[in-house]
Design a protein around this motif. Sequence first.
Motif, PDB file in Angstrom:
ATOM      1  N   SER A  98       0.655  -1.222   0.316  1.00  0.00           N
ATOM      2  CA  SER A  98       0.265   0.360  -0.066  1.00  0.00           C
ATOM      3  C   SER A  98       0.603   1.239   0.169  1.00  0.00           C
ATOM      4  O   SER A  98       0.216   2.402  -0.354  1.00  0.00           O
ATOM      5  N   MET A  99       2.653   1.265   0.594  1.00  0.00           N
ATOM      6  CA  MET A  99       3.072   2.124   0.435  1.00  0.00           C
ATOM      7  C   MET A  99       3.961   2.149  -0.991  1.00  0.00           C
ATOM      8  O   MET A  99       5.175   1.831  -0.387  1.00  0.00           O
ATOM      9  N   ARG A 100       3.940   3.081  -1.827  1.00  0.00           N
ATOM     10  CA  ARG A 100       5.698   2.868  -2.864  1.00  0.00           C
ATOM     11  C   ARG A 100       5.122   4.641  -3.538  1.00  0.00           C
ATOM     12  O   ARG A 100       4.218   4.922  -3.509  1.00  0.00           O
ATOM     13  N   GLY A 101       6.319   4.905  -3.719  1.00  0.00           N
ATOM     14  CA  GLY A 101       6.689   5.876  -4.510  1.00  0.00           C
ATOM     15  C   GLY A 101       7.421   5.627  -5.791  1.00  0.00           C
ATOM     16  O   GLY A 101       8.327   4.503  -5.454  1.00  0.00           O
ATOM     17  N   VAL A 102       8.265   6.410  -6.462  1.00  0.00           N
ATOM     18  CA  VAL A 102       8.963   5.869  -7.416  1.00  0.00           C
ATOM     19  C   VAL A 102       9.836   8.150  -7.037  1.00  0.00           C
ATOM     20  O   VAL A 102       8.425   9.191  -7.367  1.00  0.00           O
ATOM     21  N   VAL A 103      10.903   7.646  -7.306  1.00  0.00           N
ATOM     22  CA  VAL A 103      11.669   9.407  -8.067  1.00  0.00           C
ATOM     23  C   VAL A 103      12.560   9.239  -9.132  1.00  0.00           C
ATOM     24  O   VAL A 103      13.321   7.888  -9.610  1.00  0.00           O
ATOM     25  N   LYS A 104      11.828  10.214  -9.873  1.00  0.00           N
ATOM     26  CA  LYS A 104      11.815  10.267 -11.190  1.00  0.00           C
ATOM     27  C   LYS A 104      13.139  11.610 -11.406  1.00  0.00           C
ATOM     28  O   LYS A 104      12.864  12.469 -11.484  1.00  0.00           O
ATOM     29  N   VAL A 105      13.973  11.097 -11.621  1.00  0.00           N
ATOM     30  CA  VAL A 105      15.608  12.163 -12.052  1.00  0.00           C
ATOM     31  C   VAL A 105      16.098  12.559 -13.124  1.00  0.00           C
ATOM     32  O   VAL A 105      16.680  11.573 -14.499  1.00  0.00           O
ATOM     33  N   ARG A 106      16.263  13.767 -13.193  1.00  0.00           N
ATOM     34  CA  ARG A 106      16.421  14.177 -15.070  1.00  0.00           C
ATOM     35  C   ARG A 106      17.053  14.749 -14.928  1.00  0.00           C
ATOM     36  O   ARG A 106      17.234  15.316 -13.841  1.00  0.00           O
ATOM     37  N   ILE A 107      18.349  15.736 -15.977  1.00  0.00           N
ATOM     38  CA  ILE A 107      18.783  16.975 -16.499  1.00  0.00           C
ATOM     39  C   ILE A 107      18.247  17.653 -16.430  1.00  0.00           C
ATOM     40  O   ILE A 107      17.335  17.937 -17.208  1.00  0.00           O
ATOM     41  N   PRO A 108      18.276  18.771 -15.841  1.00  0.00           N
ATOM     42  CA  PRO A 108      17.848  19.690 -15.712  1.00  0.00           C
ATOM     43  C   PRO A 108      17.380  19.962 -17.448  1.00  0.00           C
ATOM     44  O   PRO A 108      18.228  20.578 -18.237  1.00  0.00           O
ATOM     45  N   GLY A 109      16.104  20.349 -17.682  1.00  0.00           N
ATOM     46  CA  GLY A 109      15.346  20.666 -18.800  1.00  0.00           C
ATOM     47  C   GLY A 109      14.828  19.693 -19.782  1.00  0.00           C
ATOM     48  O   GLY A 109      13.918  19.788 -20.737  1.00  0.00           O
TER      49      GLY A 109
END
Length: 161
Positions: A98-109
């Motif tokens: 029930s407790m899941r998340g995601v961090v999406k990391v990108r280069i600026p822009g």
Amino acid sequence: MRLGVIVGLAITVFLHAFAQTRTVEVGSFFFRDGYSRTSETVIDVGTSVTWTWVSGSHTTTSVANLWDAPINTSNRTFTFTFGQVGDYEYYCRPHPVSMRGVVKVRIPGDVDFNECIDDADLLSVLFNFGATGPRYSDVNYDGIVDDADLLIVLFNFGNGC
């Protein structure tokens, strides 16, 4: 007047280039990003995420074993800095379904997450110009797609391609 606006926007873009911190609230069966208000956090490379417990006994644990914050007893925050582009899934050990998340990391822009700042990113900002609320084309995360977002894409145009 025009020079003042350009200088002001350039300063905004310059300050955006420094590492930032994003807060994610941890509560009774939720992870909530301070910007998107969802369990998805979108950040630039070099940005830190600080998980702040607002209720309950939870962890933030990387699916890829990059971090594992212990169940909060006395420490009410945990911070991790993301140094590489990618999607980082995480969960709460006591509540893995029930407790899941995601961090999406990108280069600026990089609006479309393809690791190349190109015409598609520029068009996304232009087509969403003036739009408010969380969206990928708001690359400075201030809640509105505007000149500052356009400058970030233009200053980084060609990176990663």
